[in-house]
Write a protein that holds these residues in place. Structure first.
Motif, PDB file in Angstrom:
ATOM      1  N   PRO A 274       0.796  -1.228   0.000  1.00 39.46           N
ATOM      2  CA  PRO A 274       0.000   0.000   0.000  1.00 39.46           C
ATOM      3  C   PRO A 274       0.831   1.283   0.000  1.00 39.46           C
ATOM      4  CG  PRO A 274      -0.114  -1.070   2.149  1.00 39.46           C
ATOM      5  CD  PRO A 274       0.727  -1.942   1.289  1.00 39.46           C
ATOM      6  N   SER A 275       2.139   1.177   0.158  1.00 39.53           N
ATOM      7  CA  SER A 275       2.983   2.373   0.208  1.00 39.53           C
ATOM      8  C   SER A 275       3.081   3.017  -1.166  1.00 39.53           C
ATOM      9  CB  SER A 275       4.391   2.022   0.696  1.00 39.53           C
ATOM     10  OG  SER A 275       4.384   1.659   2.046  1.00 39.53           O
ATOM     11  N   GLY A 276       3.107   4.334  -1.191  1.00 41.98           N
ATOM     12  CA  GLY A 276       3.308   5.040  -2.435  1.00 41.98           C
ATOM     13  C   GLY A 276       4.740   4.874  -2.935  1.00 41.98           C
ATOM     14  N   LEU A 277       4.943   5.169  -4.211  1.00 40.26           N
ATOM     15  CA  LEU A 277       6.272   5.000  -4.805  1.00 40.26           C
ATOM     16  C   LEU A 277       7.337   5.826  -4.108  1.00 40.26           C
ATOM     17  CD1 LEU A 277       5.359   4.866  -8.615  1.00 40.26           C
ATOM     18  CD2 LEU A 277       5.975   2.963  -7.119  1.00 40.26           C
ATOM     19  N   PRO A 278       7.087   7.072  -3.721  1.00 41.64           N
ATOM     20  CA  PRO A 278       8.138   7.827  -3.033  1.00 41.64           C
ATOM     21  C   PRO A 278       8.622   7.158  -1.749  1.00 41.64           C
ATOM     22  CG  PRO A 278       6.465   9.326  -3.844  1.00 41.64           C
ATOM     23  CD  PRO A 278       5.932   7.928  -4.026  1.00 41.64           C
ATOM     24  N   ARG A 279       7.674   6.623  -0.960  1.00 41.33           N
ATOM     25  CA  ARG A 279       8.098   5.956   0.277  1.00 41.33           C
ATOM     26  C   ARG A 279       8.859   4.670  -0.014  1.00 41.33           C
ATOM     27  NH1 ARG A 279       3.653   4.764   4.452  1.00 41.33           N
ATOM     28  NH2 ARG A 279       2.208   5.127   2.753  1.00 41.33           N
ATOM     29  N   ARG A 280       8.431   3.919  -1.006  1.00 39.21           N
ATOM     30  CA  ARG A 280       9.165   2.706  -1.370  1.00 39.21           C
ATOM     31  C   ARG A 280      10.590   3.050  -1.795  1.00 39.21           C
ATOM     32  NH1 ARG A 280       5.190  -0.925  -5.245  1.00 39.21           N
ATOM     33  NH2 ARG A 280       3.363  -0.994  -3.898  1.00 39.21           N
ATOM     34  N   ALA A 281      10.709   4.045  -2.665  1.00 42.36           N
ATOM     35  CA  ALA A 281      12.030   4.411  -3.179  1.00 42.36           C
ATOM     36  C   ALA A 281      12.927   4.906  -2.052  1.00 42.36           C
ATOM     37  CB  ALA A 281      11.894   5.475  -4.259  1.00 42.36           C
ATOM     38  N   TYR A 282      12.372   5.706  -1.151  1.00 43.20           N
ATOM     39  CA  TYR A 282      13.187   6.230  -0.055  1.00 43.20           C
ATOM     40  C   TYR A 282      13.612   5.111   0.887  1.00 43.20           C
ATOM     41  CZ  TYR A 282      14.972   9.357   3.491  1.00 43.20           C
ATOM     42  OH  TYR A 282      15.804  10.003   4.363  1.00 43.20           O
ATOM     43  N   LEU A 283      12.712   4.200   1.191  1.00 47.61           N
ATOM     44  CA  LEU A 283      13.062   3.069   2.062  1.00 47.61           C
ATOM     45  C   LEU A 283      14.212   2.272   1.460  1.00 47.61           C
ATOM     46  CD1 LEU A 283      12.646   1.038   4.353  1.00 47.61           C
ATOM     47  CD2 LEU A 283      10.805  -0.003   2.992  1.00 47.61           C
ATOM     48  N   VAL A 284      14.146   1.989   0.173  1.00 48.60           N
ATOM     49  CA  VAL A 284      15.224   1.238  -0.476  1.00 48.60           C
ATOM     50  C   VAL A 284      16.541   2.008  -0.378  1.00 48.60           C
ATOM     51  CG1 VAL A 284      16.056   0.412  -2.712  1.00 48.60           C
ATOM     52  CG2 VAL A 284      13.711  -0.072  -1.996  1.00 48.60           C
ATOM     53  N   ASP A 285      16.506   3.305  -0.625  1.00 48.07           N
ATOM     54  CA  ASP A 285      17.721   4.122  -0.521  1.00 48.07           C
ATOM     55  C   ASP A 285      18.266   4.109   0.900  1.00 48.07           C
ATOM     56  OD1 ASP A 285      17.558   4.755  -3.191  1.00 48.07           O
ATOM     57  OD2 ASP A 285      16.789   6.791  -2.873  1.00 48.07           O
ATOM     58  N   SER A 286      17.366   4.155   1.883  1.00 47.82           N
ATOM     59  CA  SER A 286      17.802   4.156   3.281  1.00 47.82           C
ATOM     60  C   SER A 286      18.445   2.824   3.658  1.00 47.82           C
ATOM     61  CB  SER A 286      16.613   4.454   4.196  1.00 47.82           C
ATOM     62  OG  SER A 286      17.029   4.623   5.528  1.00 47.82           O
ATOM     63  N   LEU A 287      17.870   1.728   3.174  1.00 55.15           N
ATOM     64  CA  LEU A 287      18.460   0.413   3.438  1.00 55.15           C
ATOM     65  C   LEU A 287      19.827   0.288   2.778  1.00 55.15           C
ATOM     66  CD1 LEU A 287      15.290  -1.818   3.092  1.00 55.15           C
ATOM     67  CD2 LEU A 287      16.708  -1.587   5.145  1.00 55.15           C
ATOM     68  N   ARG A 288      19.972   0.804   1.581  1.00 53.85           N
ATOM     69  CA  ARG A 288      21.277   0.766   0.919  1.00 53.85           C
ATOM     70  C   ARG A 288      22.306   1.561   1.710  1.00 53.85           C
ATOM     71  NH1 ARG A 288      18.440   1.366  -4.886  1.00 53.85           N
ATOM     72  NH2 ARG A 288      18.407  -0.863  -5.454  1.00 53.85           N
ATOM     73  N   ALA A 289      21.880   2.696   2.255  1.00 58.22           N
ATOM     74  CA  ALA A 289      22.788   3.488   3.079  1.00 58.22           C
ATOM     75  C   ALA A 289      23.171   2.735   4.347  1.00 58.22           C
ATOM     76  CB  ALA A 289      22.139   4.830   3.430  1.00 58.22           C
ATOM     77  N   LEU A 290      22.206   2.077   4.989  1.00 57.11           N
ATOM     78  CA  LEU A 290      22.504   1.311   6.202  1.00 57.11           C
ATOM     79  C   LEU A 290      23.457   0.171   5.903  1.00 57.11           C
ATOM     80  CD1 LEU A 290      21.913   0.796   9.210  1.00 57.11           C
ATOM     81  CD2 LEU A 290      19.961  -0.608   8.485  1.00 57.11           C
ATOM     82  N   ARG A 291      23.306  -0.446   4.741  1.00 58.30           N
ATOM     83  CA  ARG A 291      24.166  -1.573   4.381  1.00 58.30           C
ATOM     84  C   ARG A 291      25.638  -1.168   4.245  1.00 58.30           C
ATOM     85  NH1 ARG A 291      21.219  -5.372  -0.233  1.00 58.30           N
ATOM     86  NH2 ARG A 291      20.502  -6.986   1.216  1.00 58.30           N
TER      87      ARG A 291
END
Length: 442
Positions: A41-58
């Motif tokens: 149910p998440s919008g595309l901006p939230r999905r994209a930001y979450l992925v970017d945040s996970l990449r940063a955490l990695r």
């Protein structure tokens, strides 16, 4: 012993008590589960930001990513690595609480403990009570009790000798295709800290500048807080000892975030339903062409259209303009707040269920500390008051950049620039809104 650190809304290494507790148990598997119940149910901006945040955490932590139902995935993972404990920061949202209870039961059946340490808040929901041991229903007394309750100091940094476990099979982080032209803020803990310290140097101006969308007067920390790239404790610790209206007002903004989280914890039904149920009896209009014009930023009211276009272009909208656009939808177009709240959550990077939906209820007159329903924002005068130079309107409604009055362009200017006539007459719709309000008061 081996442990699992199940990341959710805490995508950082510093001041992360749950991560430190996991590491204290022994070698730790860092885990993130892409949960369809939240992802779909998440919008595309939230999905994209979450992925970017996970990449940063990695870049700092070897996070294994899985997809599926957390009840199954977390238990299977803990069993695969021989973990005796799974560590999390407690989730107080309606879905998160149900999910965590189900995970805890499944883990217990497997002889594994779910350990909750900390939360996304300086003061977790259900901690601040009045003299009768009841939760607060009004912000001002809550904020006083919240400040008196206090919060602990930030936890330490990630230890240099952290020991990690790894999964053999993980999924790749998905690529999220955003609509053309949308530009999201930089994600991650480093970006959060950089943004916070840049704002901290300007916090003295916050009380005056925060309501002016045409200037860089806000902290833009909401998306970093949403994903836990920085903890509010860290922010409050940096504000400690700072006097003046700017720092005081910013602390109050943190308190508002935690107040709404507490309200939603006490009344999880208010994520979708009215806190004050009498407002459900009001006559509303079904979303139609005018609602679509509102979504797309072509209502003919410049400050409203500027906000809605900013939302689609950046995944963010200035808070003052959020109130103006929400008031226009509910009181000029007579559309129920839930439709607007859903639209915001589809586009906002910082889309937080408690803050977003209770912010909408505030505007709709049905929430805690509600703006009275009879307070109907005039979008033109609001634009003149908070965007006096029309810098904000000129930026986001560029066809009006060179007209004589961007806040109230003439019919000739509208025709020449292609900017639409107003979809409704504000004066008439204000009276209509008040008449409908009187019907539910009778």
């Amino acid at each position: 012993m081996t442990s699992v650190m199940w990341f959710r809304r805490d995508l950082r290494t510093a001041d992360n008590p749950a991560l430190l507790a996991a590491l204290a148990d022994g070698p730790t598997l860092p885990l993130f589960v892409l949960d369809p119940a939240l992802w779909d149910p998440s919008g595309l901006p939230r999905r994209a930001y979450l992925v970017d945040s996970l990449r940063a955490l990695r870049r700092d932590v070897p996070v294994s990513v899985l997809h599926g139902d957390p009840v199954r995935r977390v238990v299977e993972t803990a069993q695969e690595v021989g973990a005796t404990s799974v560590h999390v920061a407690a989730d107080y949202g309606p879905y998160g609480r149900r999910r965590d209870e189900a995970v805890a039961e499944a883990l217990e059946d497997a002889g594994i403990e779910l350990v909750r340490t900390g939360s996304p808040y300086a003061v977790a929901p259900d901690r601040v009570k009045n003299g009768s041991d009841q939760s607060y229903k009004v912000f001002t007394p809550f904020s006083r009790a919240w400040a008196a309750h206090g919060w602990r100091d930030p936890a330490g940094a990630l230890p240099d000798d952290a020991r990690w476990r790894h999964l053999k099979d993980t999924v790749d982080l998905p690529d999220v295709a955003l609509p053309d032209g949308i530009e999201l803020p930089t994600a991650g803990e480093a970006a959060a800290n950089e943004a916070w310290h840049a704002f901290l140097d300007k916090v003295t101006d916050y009380d005056d500048a925060r309501d002016k969308p045409g200037v860089e007067g806000t902290s833009r920390m909401s998306h970093h807080l949403k994903y836990g790239e920085i903890h509010p404790r860290t922010i409050l610790a940096d504000l400690a000892g700072r006097q003046g209206a700017g720092a005081t007002t910013y602390r109050q903004e943190i308190a508002w975030r935690e107040f709404y989280a507490d309200v939603l914890f006490q009344r999880p039904d208010t994520a979708r339903d009215y806190l004050r149920p009498e407002f459900a009896k009001m006559q509303y209009d079904a979303p139609g062409a005018d609602f679509e014009a509102w979504q797309e930023g072509r209502t003919g009211y410049p400050i409203v259209d500027a906000g809605m276009r900013q939302l689609r272009a950046t995944g963010w909208m200035h808070n003052r303009v959020r109130m103006i656009t929400a008031s226009f939808l509910v009181k000029d177009l007579h559309v129920e707040w839930q439709h607007g709240a859903r639209h915001f959550l589809q586009w906002l990077v910082d889309g937080d269920l408690a803050s977003n939906n209770h912010g909408w209820q505030w505007t709709a007159g049905s929430g805690t500390d509600a703006s009275p329903f009879f307070r109907v924002f005039n979008p033109t005068s609001q634009g003149r008051k908070f965007d006096p130079s029309a810098a904000y309107v000129r930026q986001w409604v560029p066809e009006l950049a060179d007209v004589d009055d961007p806040h109230e362009p003439s019919s000739a200017d509208r025709k020449a620039t292609g900017y639409p006539e107003p979809v409704v007459d504000h004066k008439a719709e204000r009276q209509e809104a008040l008449d409908r309000y009187q019907q539910i008061k009778a």
